[in-house]
Design a protein around this motif. Sequence first.
Motif, PDB file in Angstrom:
ATOM      1  N   ARG A   1       0.847  -1.198   0.000  1.00  0.00           N
ATOM      2  CA  ARG A   1       0.000   0.000   0.000  1.00  0.00           C
ATOM      3  C   ARG A   1       0.885   1.252   0.000  1.00  0.00           C
ATOM      4  NH1 ARG A   1      -3.801   1.132  -2.061  1.00  0.00           N
ATOM      5  NH2 ARG A   1      -4.113   2.877  -0.664  1.00  0.00           N
ATOM      6  N   TYR A   2       1.975   1.219   0.772  1.00  0.00           N
ATOM      7  CA  TYR A   2       2.895   2.351   0.826  1.00  0.00           C
ATOM      8  C   TYR A   2       3.477   2.616  -0.573  1.00  0.00           C
ATOM      9  CZ  TYR A   2       7.011   5.123   2.084  1.00  0.00           C
ATOM     10  OH  TYR A   2       7.960   6.104   2.159  1.00  0.00           O
ATOM     11  N   ALA A   3       3.893   1.541  -1.254  1.00  0.00           N
ATOM     12  CA  ALA A   3       4.474   1.682  -2.598  1.00  0.00           C
ATOM     13  C   ALA A   3       3.454   2.275  -3.576  1.00  0.00           C
ATOM     14  CB  ALA A   3       4.963   0.324  -3.094  1.00  0.00           C
ATOM     15  N   ILE A   4       2.206   1.852  -3.452  1.00  0.00           N
ATOM     16  CA  ILE A   4       1.147   2.358  -4.341  1.00  0.00           C
ATOM     17  C   ILE A   4       0.910   3.850  -4.095  1.00  0.00           C
ATOM     18  CG2 ILE A   4      -1.357   2.269  -4.788  1.00  0.00           C
ATOM     19  CD1 ILE A   4      -1.083  -0.852  -4.304  1.00  0.00           C
ATOM     20  N   ILE A   5       0.884   4.232  -2.808  1.00  0.00           N
ATOM     21  CA  ILE A   5       0.641   5.634  -2.456  1.00  0.00           C
ATOM     22  C   ILE A   5       1.798   6.520  -2.937  1.00  0.00           C
ATOM     23  CG2 ILE A   5       0.468   7.255  -0.513  1.00  0.00           C
ATOM     24  CD1 ILE A   5      -1.148   5.047   0.972  1.00  0.00           C
ATOM     25  N   VAL A   6       3.028   6.062  -2.729  1.00  0.00           N
ATOM     26  CA  VAL A   6       4.192   6.838  -3.163  1.00  0.00           C
ATOM     27  C   VAL A   6       4.179   7.008  -4.689  1.00  0.00           C
ATOM     28  CG1 VAL A   6       6.722   6.841  -3.322  1.00  0.00           C
ATOM     29  CG2 VAL A   6       5.613   6.214  -1.172  1.00  0.00           C
ATOM     30  N   GLU A   7       3.823   5.941  -5.382  1.00  0.00           N
ATOM     31  CA  GLU A   7       3.735   5.972  -6.842  1.00  0.00           C
ATOM     32  C   GLU A   7       2.686   6.997  -7.299  1.00  0.00           C
ATOM     33  OE1 GLU A   7       5.837   4.647  -8.826  1.00  0.00           O
ATOM     34  OE2 GLU A   7       4.743   5.394 -10.597  1.00  0.00           O
TER      35      GLU A   7
ATOM     36  N   ILE B   1       2.111   5.793   7.629  1.00  0.00           N
ATOM     37  CA  ILE B   1       1.102   5.564   8.676  1.00  0.00           C
ATOM     38  C   ILE B   1      -0.235   5.154   8.057  1.00  0.00           C
ATOM     39  CG2 ILE B   1      -0.287   6.729  10.457  1.00  0.00           C
ATOM     40  CD1 ILE B   1       2.226   8.250  11.243  1.00  0.00           C
ATOM     41  N   LEU B   2      -0.595   5.817   6.962  1.00  0.00           N
ATOM     42  CA  LEU B   2      -1.874   5.500   6.330  1.00  0.00           C
ATOM     43  C   LEU B   2      -1.857   4.137   5.642  1.00  0.00           C
ATOM     44  CD1 LEU B   2      -2.824   8.999   4.946  1.00  0.00           C
ATOM     45  CD2 LEU B   2      -4.106   7.694   6.646  1.00  0.00           C
ATOM     46  N   ALA B   3      -0.703   3.741   5.143  1.00  0.00           N
ATOM     47  CA  ALA B   3      -0.596   2.436   4.486  1.00  0.00           C
ATOM     48  C   ALA B   3      -0.889   1.313   5.469  1.00  0.00           C
ATOM     49  CB  ALA B   3       0.791   2.265   3.874  1.00  0.00           C
ATOM     50  N   LEU B   4      -0.538   1.558   6.729  1.00  0.00           N
ATOM     51  CA  LEU B   4      -0.816   0.567   7.773  1.00  0.00           C
ATOM     52  C   LEU B   4      -2.199   0.822   8.381  1.00  0.00           C
ATOM     53  CD1 LEU B   4       0.236  -1.738   9.589  1.00  0.00           C
ATOM     54  CD2 LEU B   4       1.249   0.002  11.066  1.00  0.00           C
ATOM     55  N   SER B   5      -2.490   2.111   8.626  1.00  0.00           N
ATOM     56  CA  SER B   5      -3.770   2.529   9.218  1.00  0.00           C
ATOM     57  C   SER B   5      -4.151   1.708  10.436  1.00  0.00           C
ATOM     58  CB  SER B   5      -4.893   2.499   8.176  1.00  0.00           C
ATOM     59  OG  SER B   5      -4.770   3.571   7.305  1.00  0.00           O
ATOM     60  N   LYS B   6      -3.186   1.552  11.314  1.00  0.00           N
ATOM     61  CA  LYS B   6      -3.437   0.791  12.531  1.00  0.00           C
ATOM     62  C   LYS B   6      -4.494   1.518  13.373  1.00  0.00           C
ATOM     63  CE  LYS B   6      -0.765  -1.668  16.014  1.00  0.00           C
ATOM     64  NZ  LYS B   6      -1.090  -1.132  17.340  1.00  0.00           N
TER      65      LYS B   6
ATOM     66  N   SER C   1      -8.739  12.115  -2.224  1.00  0.00           N
ATOM     67  CA  SER C   1      -9.171  12.494  -3.570  1.00  0.00           C
ATOM     68  C   SER C   1      -8.602  11.540  -4.628  1.00  0.00           C
ATOM     69  CB  SER C   1      -8.783  13.943  -3.886  1.00  0.00           C
ATOM     70  OG  SER C   1      -7.387  14.033  -4.148  1.00  0.00           O
ATOM     71  N   PHE C   2      -7.477  10.901  -4.333  1.00  0.00           N
ATOM     72  CA  PHE C   2      -6.909   9.905  -5.254  1.00  0.00           C
ATOM     73  C   PHE C   2      -7.619   8.557  -5.113  1.00  0.00           C
ATOM     74  CE2 PHE C   2      -2.393  11.897  -4.693  1.00  0.00           C
ATOM     75  CZ  PHE C   2      -2.811  13.019  -5.377  1.00  0.00           C
ATOM     76  N   GLY C   3      -8.459   8.435  -4.093  1.00  0.00           N
ATOM     77  CA  GLY C   3      -9.093   7.136  -3.819  1.00  0.00           C
ATOM     78  C   GLY C   3      -8.177   6.194  -3.059  1.00  0.00           C
ATOM     79  N   ASP C   4      -7.162   6.742  -2.408  1.00  0.00           N
ATOM     80  CA  ASP C   4      -6.210   5.898  -1.684  1.00  0.00           C
ATOM     81  C   ASP C   4      -6.413   5.911  -0.176  1.00  0.00           C
ATOM     82  OD1 ASP C   4      -4.216   4.357  -3.219  1.00  0.00           O
ATOM     83  OD2 ASP C   4      -4.057   6.251  -4.281  1.00  0.00           O
ATOM     84  N   VAL C   5      -7.397   6.664   0.259  1.00  0.00           N
ATOM     85  CA  VAL C   5      -7.741   6.661   1.675  1.00  0.00           C
ATOM     86  C   VAL C   5      -9.265   6.678   1.787  1.00  0.00           C
ATOM     87  CG1 VAL C   5      -7.814   8.110   3.751  1.00  0.00           C
ATOM     88  CG2 VAL C   5      -5.647   7.710   2.621  1.00  0.00           C
TER      89      VAL C   5
ATOM     90  N   ARG D   1      -7.090  -0.318   3.455  1.00  0.00           N
ATOM     91  CA  ARG D   1      -8.185  -0.815   2.625  1.00  0.00           C
ATOM     92  C   ARG D   1      -9.035   0.378   2.225  1.00  0.00           C
ATOM     93  NH1 ARG D   1     -10.258  -6.327   5.423  1.00  0.00           N
ATOM     94  NH2 ARG D   1     -12.136  -5.457   4.663  1.00  0.00           N
ATOM     95  N   PRO D   2      -8.644   1.070   1.128  1.00  0.00           N
ATOM     96  CA  PRO D   2      -9.295   2.337   0.800  1.00  0.00           C
ATOM     97  C   PRO D   2     -10.654   2.203   0.108  1.00  0.00           C
ATOM     98  CG  PRO D   2      -7.511   1.908  -0.735  1.00  0.00           C
ATOM     99  CD  PRO D   2      -7.516   0.762   0.241  1.00  0.00           C
ATOM    100  N   TYR D   3     -11.181   1.008   0.047  1.00  0.00           N
ATOM    101  CA  TYR D   3     -12.488   0.789  -0.595  1.00  0.00           C
ATOM    102  C   TYR D   3     -13.533   0.528   0.504  1.00  0.00           C
ATOM    103  CZ  TYR D   3     -10.389  -3.694   0.372  1.00  0.00           C
ATOM    104  OH  TYR D   3      -9.757  -4.721   1.005  1.00  0.00           O
TER     105      TYR D   3
END
Length: 148
Positions: free
Chosen positions: A7-13, A32-37, A70-74, A90-92
């Motif tokens: 998820r981190y790699a996708i967000i950075v991309e 932090i958001l990629a983990l979203s603990k 706005s990117f649909g990643d959160v 899990r941004p969906y």
Amino acid sequence: MANPQDRYAIIVEKFRKKSLKLTPQRLAIAKILALSKGHPSVEEIFEQLKKTFSTMSLATVYRNVLLLKSFGDVLELSFPDGSNRYDGNRPYPHPHVICIKCGAIVDPALDALKDLTHLVAKETGFQILTHRFDFFGICRRCQNSDKK
Ligand SMILES: [Zn+2]
Ligand SMILES: [Zn+2]
């Protein structure tokens, strides 16, 4: 749960594709958001990072979270009391279980919901775009502390 590294790699991309600077602050927020603990709030993300980035403001965190939304990643979970919590792992749309005492939020593994969306579409003739499925209760930790 998705692999946080993926998820981190996708967000950075995504940042890269939108020609946004990969500042250390931005990358730390993404991590932090990629983990979203525990489905953090903007304030919680800020709390976690302010020690490392003393010049960073709450507004910076807020801006980046909204950008990723706005990117649909959160995925944003808003509540009637005005508090917002975020899931970048899990941004969906997916079901959440929420503790009314401490505010803990967890993702139950409920794959049956996909079938439910089909059923609802069939039943109503609606084209289903999204859904919100929240269960409210008292988490195990709060149940235990009540007993004491
Ligand atoms: Zn609780
Ligand atoms: Zn979630």
